[in-house]
Enzyme design. Structure first.
Site, PDB file in Angstrom:
ATOM      1  N   HIS A   1       0.827  -1.217   0.000  1.00  0.00           N
ATOM      2  CA  HIS A   1       0.000   0.000   0.000  1.00  0.00           C
ATOM      3  C   HIS A   1       0.858   1.262   0.000  1.00  0.00           C
ATOM      4  CE1 HIS A   1      -3.049  -2.923   0.815  1.00  0.00           C
ATOM      5  NE2 HIS A   1      -3.977  -2.017   0.644  1.00  0.00           N
TER       6      HIS A   1
ATOM      7  N   LYS B   1      -9.637  14.164 -10.718  1.00  0.00           N
ATOM      8  CA  LYS B   1     -10.125  13.256 -11.773  1.00  0.00           C
ATOM      9  C   LYS B   1      -9.322  11.967 -11.719  1.00  0.00           C
ATOM     10  CE  LYS B   1     -11.572  13.458 -16.637  1.00  0.00           C
ATOM     11  NZ  LYS B   1     -12.939  12.997 -16.402  1.00  0.00           N
TER      12      LYS B   1
ATOM     13  N   GLU C   1     -23.854  15.830  -9.980  1.00  0.00           N
ATOM     14  CA  GLU C   1     -23.426  15.741 -11.388  1.00  0.00           C
ATOM     15  C   GLU C   1     -23.901  14.404 -11.939  1.00  0.00           C
ATOM     16  OE1 GLU C   1     -19.106  15.578 -11.634  1.00  0.00           O
ATOM     17  OE2 GLU C   1     -19.006  14.322  -9.842  1.00  0.00           O
TER      18      GLU C   1
HETATM   19  N1  PDD Z   1     -15.808  12.536 -17.820  1.00  0.00           N
HETATM   20  N2  PDD Z   1     -18.048  14.860 -13.935  1.00  0.00           N
HETATM   21  C1  PDD Z   1     -17.509  13.633 -13.993  1.00  0.00           C
HETATM   22  C2  PDD Z   1     -17.717  12.690 -12.846  1.00  0.00           C
HETATM   23  C3  PDD Z   1     -16.742  13.249 -15.121  1.00  0.00           C
HETATM   24  O1  PDD Z   1     -16.184  12.022 -15.171  1.00  0.00           O
HETATM   25  C4  PDD Z   1     -16.570  14.171 -16.186  1.00  0.00           C
HETATM   26  C5  PDD Z   1     -15.759  13.837 -17.396  1.00  0.00           C
HETATM   27  C6  PDD Z   1     -17.177  15.440 -16.083  1.00  0.00           C
HETATM   28  C7  PDD Z   1     -17.027  16.487 -17.151  1.00  0.00           C
HETATM   29  O2  PDD Z   1     -15.692  16.940 -17.232  1.00  0.00           O
HETATM   30  P1  PDD Z   1     -15.085  17.536 -18.585  1.00  0.00           P
HETATM   31  O3  PDD Z   1     -15.991  18.640 -19.000  1.00  0.00           O
HETATM   32  O4  PDD Z   1     -13.749  18.001 -18.184  1.00  0.00           O
HETATM   33  O5  PDD Z   1     -15.090  16.417 -19.595  1.00  0.00           O
HETATM   34  C8  PDD Z   1     -17.900  15.750 -14.937  1.00  0.00           C
HETATM   35  C9  PDD Z   1     -14.976  12.124 -18.918  1.00  0.00           C
HETATM   36  C10 PDD Z   1     -15.396  12.669 -20.233  1.00  0.00           C
HETATM   37  C11 PDD Z   1     -14.845  10.612 -18.895  1.00  0.00           C
HETATM   38  O6  PDD Z   1     -14.851  10.065 -17.803  1.00  0.00           O
HETATM   39  O7  PDD Z   1     -14.707  10.000 -19.944  1.00  0.00           O
END
Ligand code: PDD
Length: 292
Positions: A105, A152, A185
């Protein structure tokens, strides 16, 4: 079947995606100790590439990966995969992991060398029109994801399970609601709720991703897009509702929890924001379709 036009970037080399391999003991694979980006490309350009680059470095820092150690390979991956795209419309995927080493870990001191991976595959922006014309049917689900949604990361099982539950219930996507009843979201998109001529989106003080599409809409359409808390009890009063993400910029939602919502076609505010967003994409990447 292997997609002969998809490319991967591993250890400084571009190769067909189907041939790319990662080490079995990569901490991204073992512990989801990794962060990622998905970026549209066209005309040899990564759309809002600077913002995505900044976010992946911030996400890396957020989970303990030194951003200074990944900047150079990240830039090389972006450069090389854009070159491999030959100007076509596509989706660039980048992932940074905590490195590979014997499973423990806590990684050994002074730490493993972080690793950078990338792929590029064709992705047509033109598919958006039919999705927008159709609209989405979604369901609300409790937010059972981890609490660091601001980064992310590839900690995506909560999103996968939510999307699967939505599909089992006859819907296509989910809207996460926190334990106080606040809307957050979608499973891979940010959420926008239109009332009184304004598209409201939940603030970043809640557990949600600071989406780049959301950021661009807030910054460049200040007359129409603003932040505020949105409670699930307000949903029924939405004049329009839409999702926004890299692959779904301004896609309307027509049904939530089996209840019809909004005008049933793309409403005026969503339509105007979609029009502006398409224009910004074309200004940066050229018109949809990419180079011949
Ligand atoms: N997804 N919220 C979540 C939980 C996300 O995974 C994403 C993006 C967004 C939008 O973020 P952005 O505008 O930067 O794409 C919001 C990407 C596209 C994916 O997981 O493939």
């Amino acid at each position: 079947m292997a997609d002969a036009s998809a490319w991967a970037w591993v250890e400084g080399r571009v190769l067909p995606a189907a041939e790319a391999r990662i080490p079995l003991e990569d901490r991204g694979f073992l512990f989801a100790e990794s962060v990622y980006e998905a970026i549209l490309t066209g005309g040899g350009v990564a759309f809002t590439g600077g913002l995505h680059r900044a976010r992946i470095l911030r996400s890396a820092q957020g989970i303990g990966i030194d951003p200074a150690r990944v900047e150079t390979p990240l830039d090389a991956a972006i450069r090389d995969l854009l070159r491999a795209s030959s100007g076509r419309d596509g989706l660039l995927y980048l992932q940074v992991t905590g490195g590979a080493g014997p499973r423990d870990h806590l990684p050994p001191e002074p730490g493993l060398e972080p690793r950078v991976y990338g792929t590029w595959r064709p992705y047509l922006r033109s598919g958006l029109a039919s999705l927008r014309a159709r609209g989405l049917n979604v369901m609300t689900v409790p937010d059972n994801r981890w609490a660091l949604g601001t980064f992310k990361t590839t900690q995506l099982l909560g999103a996968v399970l939510a999307k699967r539950a939505a599909r089992a219930a006859g819907a296509e996507d989910a809207i996460f609601v926190d334990d106080q009843g606040y809307l957050l979201e979608g499973s891979s998109t940010n959420l926008f709720f239109v009332r009184g001529g304004v598209a409201w989106t939940p603030p970043l003080t809640r557990n949600l991703l600071p989406g780049i599409t959301r950021h661009v809409l807030l910054r460049r359409a200040r007359d129409l897009v603003m932040e505020r808390d949105l409670h699930v009890s307000e949903l029924a009063s939405a004049e329009e509702l839409f999702f926004a993400s890299t692959t779904r910029p301004c896609v309307p939602i027509h049904q939530v929890d089996r209840q019809p919502l909004g005008p049933g076609t793309m409403g005026p505010i969503t339509t105007e924001l979609a029009r502006r967003f398409d224009q910004w994409m074309s200004e940066e990447m050229g018109p949809p379709g990419g180079a011949p």
